[in-house]
Motif scaffolding. Sequence first.
Motif, mmCIF file in Angstrom:
data_model
loop_
_atom_site.group_PDB
_atom_site.id
_atom_site.type_symbol
_atom_site.label_atom_id
_atom_site.label_comp_id
_atom_site.label_asym_id
_atom_site.label_seq_id
_atom_site.Cartn_x
_atom_site.Cartn_y
_atom_site.Cartn_z
ATOM 1 N N UNK A 98 74.449 108.873 46.880
ATOM 2 C CA UNK A 98 73.147 108.659 46.968
ATOM 3 C C UNK A 98 72.751 108.592 48.535
ATOM 4 N N UNK A 99 73.871 109.407 49.739
ATOM 5 C CA UNK A 99 73.275 109.270 50.300
ATOM 6 C C UNK A 99 71.731 109.833 51.121
ATOM 7 N N UNK A 100 72.046 111.279 51.173
ATOM 8 C CA UNK A 100 71.070 111.691 51.397
ATOM 9 C C UNK A 100 69.716 111.347 51.205
ATOM 10 N N UNK A 110 65.986 109.750 62.335
ATOM 11 C CA UNK A 110 67.006 110.786 61.419
ATOM 12 C C UNK A 110 68.589 109.662 61.585
ATOM 13 N N UNK A 111 68.698 109.955 62.482
ATOM 14 C CA UNK A 111 69.813 109.294 63.107
ATOM 15 C C UNK A 111 69.710 107.662 62.367
ATOM 16 N N UNK A 112 68.772 107.178 63.005
ATOM 17 C CA UNK A 112 68.504 105.419 62.358
ATOM 18 C C UNK A 112 68.920 105.781 60.838
ATOM 19 N N UNK A 113 68.216 106.328 60.081
ATOM 20 C CA UNK A 113 68.529 106.521 58.720
ATOM 21 C C UNK A 113 69.313 106.734 58.404
ATOM 22 N N UNK A 114 70.336 107.774 59.193
ATOM 23 C CA UNK A 114 71.759 107.882 58.179
ATOM 24 C C UNK A 114 72.618 106.127 59.407
ATOM 25 N N UNK A 115 72.868 106.353 60.438
ATOM 26 C CA UNK A 115 73.661 105.150 60.667
ATOM 27 C C UNK A 115 73.071 103.926 59.785
ATOM 28 N N UNK A 116 71.591 103.548 60.139
ATOM 29 C CA UNK A 116 71.320 102.412 58.203
ATOM 30 C C UNK A 116 72.420 102.611 57.151
ATOM 31 N N UNK A 117 72.280 103.726 56.456
ATOM 32 C CA UNK A 117 72.509 104.387 55.432
ATOM 33 C C UNK A 117 74.049 104.037 55.280
ATOM 34 N N UNK A 118 75.014 104.113 56.401
ATOM 35 C CA UNK A 118 75.995 104.219 56.164
ATOM 36 C C UNK A 118 76.566 102.575 56.466
ATOM 37 N N UNK A 119 75.458 101.970 57.440
ATOM 38 C CA UNK A 119 75.983 100.716 57.202
ATOM 39 C C UNK A 119 76.525 99.625 56.219
ATOM 40 N N UNK A 133 86.179 103.328 53.772
ATOM 41 C CA UNK A 133 87.034 102.787 54.921
ATOM 42 C C UNK A 133 86.542 101.818 55.168
ATOM 43 N N UNK A 134 85.181 100.969 54.187
ATOM 44 C CA UNK A 134 84.945 100.225 55.471
ATOM 45 C C UNK A 134 83.923 99.501 54.105
ATOM 46 N N UNK A 135 83.834 98.481 54.033
ATOM 47 C CA UNK A 135 82.728 97.418 52.759
ATOM 48 C C UNK A 135 81.117 97.993 53.644
ATOM 49 N N UNK A 136 80.216 97.737 52.608
ATOM 50 C CA UNK A 136 79.154 97.421 53.052
ATOM 51 C C UNK A 136 78.394 96.454 53.695
ATOM 52 N N UNK A 161 75.438 93.733 55.435
ATOM 53 C CA UNK A 161 74.332 92.927 54.630
ATOM 54 C C UNK A 161 72.891 93.572 55.463
ATOM 55 N N UNK A 162 71.913 93.677 55.129
ATOM 56 C CA UNK A 162 70.726 94.428 55.685
ATOM 57 C C UNK A 162 70.210 94.120 57.648
ATOM 58 N N UNK A 163 70.036 92.210 57.521
ATOM 59 C CA UNK A 163 70.067 91.984 58.709
ATOM 60 C C UNK A 163 71.541 92.485 59.399
ATOM 61 N N UNK A 164 73.170 92.694 59.016
ATOM 62 C CA UNK A 164 73.861 92.467 60.468
ATOM 63 C C UNK A 164 74.050 94.120 60.915
ATOM 64 N N UNK A 165 73.297 94.605 59.731
ATOM 65 C CA UNK A 165 72.980 95.946 59.922
ATOM 66 C C UNK A 165 71.536 96.629 60.969
ATOM 67 N N UNK A 166 70.443 95.462 60.821
ATOM 68 C CA UNK A 166 69.599 96.052 61.752
ATOM 69 C C UNK A 166 70.169 95.398 63.195
ATOM 70 N N UNK A 167 70.760 94.194 63.198
ATOM 71 C CA UNK A 167 71.545 93.447 64.271
ATOM 72 C C UNK A 167 72.640 94.969 64.961
ATOM 73 N N UNK A 168 73.099 95.359 64.135
ATOM 74 C CA UNK A 168 74.445 96.497 64.863
ATOM 75 C C UNK A 168 73.263 97.829 65.442
#
Length: 313
Positions: free
Chosen positions: A33-35, A256-265, A272-275, A277-284
Amino acid sequence: MTQREIENIKELFRSFVRVMSSAVDERTPYNATHTRNMAEYGERFISYLNEQARAAGKQPLFDADHREEFLMSVWLHDIGKLVIPLEIMNKDTRLMPEQTNELLHRFEKIHLLAQISCLKGMISEQELKREQEELVKDREEILQANTAGICTDALRAEISRIHEKTYTEEDGSTRTWITDEEFRMLMIRKGTLSEEEREIMESHVVFTDKLLSEIRFSKKLSHVRAWAAAHHELLDGSGYPKHLKGNQIPMEVRMLTILDIFDALVAEDRPYKPGVPVEKALKILDGMANREGKLDPELTRLFAESRCWEKKL
């Protein structure tokens, strides 16, 4: 040609783009569902940016044509993954399945050879028990290293220790418990891909550019190819494939890069990794923007404020 006929042709093209994008995502369960997620986030992010501009008495950043051009680049950004081998796209362990089977078979063989040596009186019962315990422990260390999101220094030290161990084959030859190639793969620090495999995976942006070069985009969609193919570029020049920096990267690519990285996180379906939480993704994202200089700080702040993912999540 009537306006209605023109709109029908446009919608036909949009439908084709969505179908091709879905085909990319459906190739692998790790991209399902990435795109579509990115397109939904992107549409709401654009609406938020326009609202902020109007509130400040400014012209909206995106008119209807600009919005469509940007969202088209989102839908097509990963089209190059159509040519990436599935064994790399779907690789959820450092070792390929056949490598893992071969390694486990070898450990079973070492176990049987030790039993034979004990029956022949070449080693004691105590030595046999100790070796069997080591085999069990080392097997677990290897399996852990094979699947770990990050191979820690402690785990890498254990793999190095196991790599030094040897056993004697029936023909008298000496072999290592794990081969040099297995050792190299198990020592990958982050993710599951070797450098060679990562290069193949990263080449999807080159293929995105190549495939989109075959489409004759209208003037209103003239930036789609360039924006889509640049979605892994970073402001500090550490991105790929062209290592663009700073002002060489348009605002639309930065978004586009921000959207891509956020959804990947936040994605729960990556091999290769578990998802996270949103707040951690925002901190990253904030760290990548304000400490590392990789993302646009203002757009990253606005993205976090927009909460454009909430309806989807």
